[in-house]
Design an enzyme around this catalytic site. Structure first.
Site: not given
Ligand code: SAH
Ligand code: SF4
Length: 362
Positions: A111, A115, A164-165, A218-220, A295, A338
């Site tokens: 991706c 993030c 991926g996005e 994905s607000l966060h 995670n 995730c």
């Molecule tokens: N790219 C898209 C979809 C894939 S990620 C997105 O970002 O929405 C699916 C979800 O897992 C997203 O909300 C992402 O932010 C979250 N995620 C990514 N890394 C993570 C981690 N290490 N622990 C928990 N959630 C995570």
């Molecule tokens: Fe890509 Fe989603 Fe991971 Fe952000 S959280 S790097 S958009 S896969």
């Protein structure tokens, strides 16, 4: 080169067949053979005339990605690694629950969005998956698990939350979604197919017109300062614009709420003041929250919030009237949670270039 028929949704396949001088109902038949019967060889498609089968063999293929590995967790979670060429692999995860079976699929090799808390993002970007490679994940999982003795499909829900996005690979994702929803494909309900995005605002608007499925965002973070840090795309589409895009999406969405995903990072975004700020931020967007305990992965530099911090955060949101779920970690023992989907990403050097391209395009 032979045309890979898995790259077409029904309208594309119908057009392709018309170009070969074949009738539209043939496209429907072949769709059902590929996606409902799991056929990958035209000789299995016994209700097609021999002459048509021979023609298809000559000009086309059902090109399913090769399976590199399959794993099953103690809790029933299953994971498949599919070969997408030149040493690259992508992961697909199946999560069984009492009332549903959810398949989490990938949309890209790596991706580009970087993030900071995401293992896929840390690996860099290689390329978009083709529609065939996206739907091929469902094809494999369906093949492995099929239907129950009551003739119900084991996979009732699909979430695009793997690697991926999805909205950065818009056309291929929309084609794959179309096959998922099609009665001649997987026949899934729009409400049970979810696209998760890190907040690509223009593509959210396009998705609502092209293929309005359920939306997770994905607000966060509850403010731009924190989100700029952990979701760099926020610098391009800040929270105010993102909230407005969510409101617009809901006009066409199959559900009357957006799901906000919120990864719980110790000391970064998990304080009571963040929860309060969040309530204010989303006040005009009908929504639910899904809190995801972080995670960990090697050298992430982050820690998961404590159970207490997650509980307090959840209670503040609930007291304000929101529906809040805390995502259970499944498939821990096979690294299927995730953000842990690593797959195999080679040649990551294209990330920088791709990221720049992405910014130019929009
Ligand atoms: N790219 C898209 C979809 C894939 S990620 C997105 O970002 O929405 C699916 C979800 O897992 C997203 O909300 C992402 O932010 C979250 N995620 C990514 N890394 C993570 C981690 N290490 N622990 C928990 N959630 C995570
Ligand atoms: Fe890509 Fe989603 Fe991971 Fe952000 S959280 S790097 S958009 S896969």
């Amino acid at each position: 080169m032979k045309a890979n028929l898995l790259n077409y949704d029904l309208s594309g396949l119908t057009q392709h067949f018309a170009e070969m001088g074949e009738k539209p109902f043939r496209a429907k038949q072949v769709m059902r053979w590929m996606h409902q019967a799991g056929a990958s060889d035209f000789d299995e498609m016994t209700d097609l005339a021999k002459s048509l089968r021979a023609k298809l063999q000559d000009k086309a293929e059902v090109g399913v990605p090769a399976l590199m590995a399959a794993q099953e967790s103690r809790d029933g979670t299953r994971k498949w690694l599919l070969d997408v060429g030149t040493g690259n692999g992508v992961e697909t995860v199946f999560i069984p629950e009492a009332e549903r079976g959810t398949l989490c699929i990938s949309s890209q090799v790596g991706c580009a969005l970087e993030c900071t808390f995401c293992s896929t993002g840390r690996q860099g970007f290689n390329r978009n998956l083709s529609a065939a490679e996206i739907i091929g994940q469902l094809w494999w999982a369906n093949k492995a698990m099929g239907v129950t003795p009551k003739n119900e499909r084991v996979i009732s829900n699909v979430v695009m939350m793997g690697m991926g996005e999805p909205l950065a690979n818009f056309d291929n994702v929309v084609t794959a979604l179309s096959i998922m929803l099609d009665d001649h494909g997987y026949g899934l309900s729009r409400r049970r197919v979810t696209v998760s995005t890190s907040g690509m605002v223009p593509q959210m608007d396009r998705l609502k017109e092209a293929m309005p499925v359920a939306l997770a965002v994905s607000l966060h973070a509850s403010n731009d300062a924190v989100r700029d840090e952990i979701v760099p795309l926020n610098k391009k589409y800040p929270l105010k614009e993102l909230m407005a895009a969510c409101q617009r999406y809901l006009v066409k969405a199959p559900r009357d709420f957006v799901t906000f995903e919120y990864v719980m990072l110790d000391g970064i975004n998990d304080k009571p003041q963040h929860a309060k700020e969040l309530i204010e931020l989303v006040k005009d967007v009908p929504c639910k929250f899904n809190l995801i305990p972080f995670n960990p992965f090697p050298n992430s530099g982050y820690d998961r919030s404590s159970n207490d911090a997650i509980r307090v955060f959840k209670e503040i949101l609930q007291e304000a009237g929101f529906v809040v779920t805390v995502r259970k970690t499944r498939g821990d023992d096979i690294d299927a949670a995730c953000g842990q989907l690593a797959g195999q990403v080679q040649d990551k050097t294209r990330r920088q270039q791709k990221w720049q391209q992405l910014l130019v395009q929009q």
